[in-house]
Design a protein around this motif. Structure first.
Motif, PDB file in Angstrom:
ATOM      1  N   VAL A 126     -23.836 -16.131  47.143  1.00 43.98           N
ATOM      2  CA  VAL A 126     -23.684 -16.576  45.753  1.00 43.98           C
ATOM      3  C   VAL A 126     -23.869 -15.204  44.972  1.00 43.98           C
ATOM      4  N   GLU A 127     -24.831 -14.366  45.326  1.00 44.18           N
ATOM      5  CA  GLU A 127     -25.152 -13.214  44.459  1.00 44.18           C
ATOM      6  C   GLU A 127     -24.345 -12.179  44.777  1.00 44.18           C
ATOM      7  N   LEU A 193     -33.609 -20.434  39.634  1.00 45.54           N
ATOM      8  CA  LEU A 193     -33.367 -20.385  38.341  1.00 45.54           C
ATOM      9  C   LEU A 193     -33.877 -18.905  37.577  1.00 45.54           C
ATOM     10  N   ASN A 196     -32.500 -15.994  39.008  1.00 42.15           N
ATOM     11  CA  ASN A 196     -31.084 -15.665  38.376  1.00 42.15           C
ATOM     12  C   ASN A 196     -31.366 -15.357  36.918  1.00 42.15           C
ATOM     13  N   ARG A 197     -32.014 -16.235  36.120  1.00 40.70           N
ATOM     14  CA  ARG A 197     -32.098 -16.101  34.600  1.00 40.70           C
ATOM     15  C   ARG A 197     -33.433 -15.010  34.407  1.00 40.70           C
ATOM     16  N   ASN A 214     -28.391 -23.888  34.758  1.00 35.97           N
ATOM     17  CA  ASN A 214     -27.115 -23.039  34.219  1.00 35.97           C
ATOM     18  C   ASN A 214     -26.225 -23.064  35.517  1.00 35.97           C
ATOM     19  N   TYR A 216     -26.385 -22.321  38.725  1.00 29.17           N
ATOM     20  CA  TYR A 216     -27.012 -21.258  39.450  1.00 29.17           C
ATOM     21  C   TYR A 216     -27.500 -22.074  40.913  1.00 29.17           C
ATOM     22  N   SER A 219     -25.575 -24.082  42.811  1.00 28.73           N
ATOM     23  CA  SER A 219     -24.418 -23.278  43.826  1.00 28.73           C
ATOM     24  C   SER A 219     -24.969 -22.778  45.032  1.00 28.73           C
TER      25      SER A 219
END
Length: 234
Positions: A126-127, A193, A196-197, A214, A216, A219
């Motif tokens: 994903v990243e 999360l 990611n955030r 969000n 992420y 996913s």
């Protein structure tokens, strides 16, 4: 390519497997002969009426035999772990269509950092989609998309150039995720999360009784089963 890799690994495993089989057979045969000899000695001792056989030599032989069995068992366990790793690397390499050496690096680094390899591969997919040169608009770089300021918390003085190194990037990224899992008491959704955030943003939203989701975490976790079991998001 994957078929060729499997064939080569299978060929490499055969000599070690045969060696362990022959060694195990030899140890078993030695044990059988030793037990037979001990039985004969005791039988002869009983029939002659002499004092029972003390068996110092036999004790030494049994001790040596036990050491041989322990050593063979240890070698078998090492071989089992090596086979399990090889199979996992081949599977991940085929699933994500990435080189086996990259799959091996992700797998080994995840275990070293205390992260489930299945989760680690999903995160990297994903990243960065397994691109070691990936760079986000926010400045996150590499396979695990790590910010330089985050990396400097773990390795003070690290440069942006070094952060692009796959081994360094994965090691820092996976350690960061492991620490976030500890911060959020094992809550994988919140840990992802925050990865990611940022934990500051996630904590701020939680304090306002708002959901920091969000998309992420979903996913990364869709269909995820830790270690091949457990519950994940659909």
């Amino acid at each position: 390519m994957i078929g060729k890799l499997k064939t080569e690994k299978s060929r490499n495993r055969r000599p070690a497997t045969r060696t362990l089989m022959f060694r195990g057979a030899a140890v078993f045969a030695g044990a059988l002969l030793l037990v037979t000899a001990v039985g004969a000695l005791f039988a002869r001792s009983d029939s002659s009426g002499s004092a029972p056989y003390t068996g110092r030599l036999v004790v030494r032989e049994f001790s040596a035999l036990r050491n041989s069995l322990d050593e063979a068992s240890g070698e078998a366990e090492v071989l089992r772990l090596e086979l399990a790793r090889a199979n996992a690397v081949i599977e991940y390499s085929a699933r994500y269509q990435i080189p086996a050496d990259l799959a091996g690096l992700i797998y080994d680094t995840a275990l070293r950092a205390g992260i489930d390899p299945e989760l680690a591969f999903r995160l990297v997919k994903v990243e960065s989609n397994f691109d070691p040169k990936a760079t986000s608009p926010a400045g996150a770089v590499g396979l695990a998309q790590v910010l330089l300021r985050t990396a400097q918390f773990y390795e003070p003085g690290i440069t942006l150039e070094r952060l692009y190194d796959p081994a360094t990037n994965l090691w820092i990224g996976f350690r960061y995720l492991r620490d976030l899992l500890g911060t959020y008491q094992g809550n994988l959704r919140l840990a992802l999360l925050a990865y990611n955030r940022g934990p500051t943003k996630v904590n701020e939203l939680l304090q306002l009784a708002q959901d920091p989701a969000n998309g992420y975490a979903r996913s990364v976790m869709r269909g995820y089963r830790k270690g091949g079991g457990g519950e994940g998001l659909p």
